[in-house]
Write a protein that holds these residues in place. Structure first.
Motif, PDB file in Angstrom:
ATOM      1  N   ASP A  32      -0.547   4.857  -0.997  1.00  0.00           N
ATOM      2  CA  ASP A  32      -1.595   5.286  -0.065  1.00  0.00           C
ATOM      3  C   ASP A  32      -1.017   5.588   1.319  1.00  0.00           C
ATOM      4  N   ASP A  33      -0.121   4.731   1.786  1.00  0.00           N
ATOM      5  CA  ASP A  33       0.472   4.947   3.097  1.00  0.00           C
ATOM      6  C   ASP A  33       1.386   6.171   3.098  1.00  0.00           C
ATOM      7  N   ASN A  76       0.845  -1.206   0.000  1.00  0.00           N
ATOM      8  CA  ASN A  76       0.000   0.000   0.000  1.00  0.00           C
ATOM      9  C   ASN A  76       0.876   1.251   0.000  1.00  0.00           C
TER      10      ASN A  76
END
Length: 67
Positions: free
Chosen positions: A12-13, A9
């Motif tokens: 997004d992270d 991720n």
């Protein structure tokens, strides 16, 4: 530690971290997308998989992974 970014991720992270730190979010570069790899299962014998699972048991459990 109050945040763990996961590679799967990553964008997004990274965006979440930028937001928390009041930094402008940018798109991370992606140099090479591997399309020529099998599932990680094919790289481990049963014995090696058991050793890895035991050694990283806490991490696997804490991060919600299945090995």
């Amino acid at each position: 530690m109050d945040f763990i970014a996961k590679y799967e991720n990553l964008q997004d992270d990274f965006n979440t971290l930028c937001e928390q730190l009041n930094l402008p979010a940018t798109t991370l570069p992606h140099k090479r997308k591997a399309t020529d790899r099998e599932s990680y299962h094919g790289y481990y014998s049963d014995d090696l998989a058991e050793l890895v699972a035991q050694h990283f048991q806490k991490d696997i459990q804490m991060l919600g992974y299945r090995f």
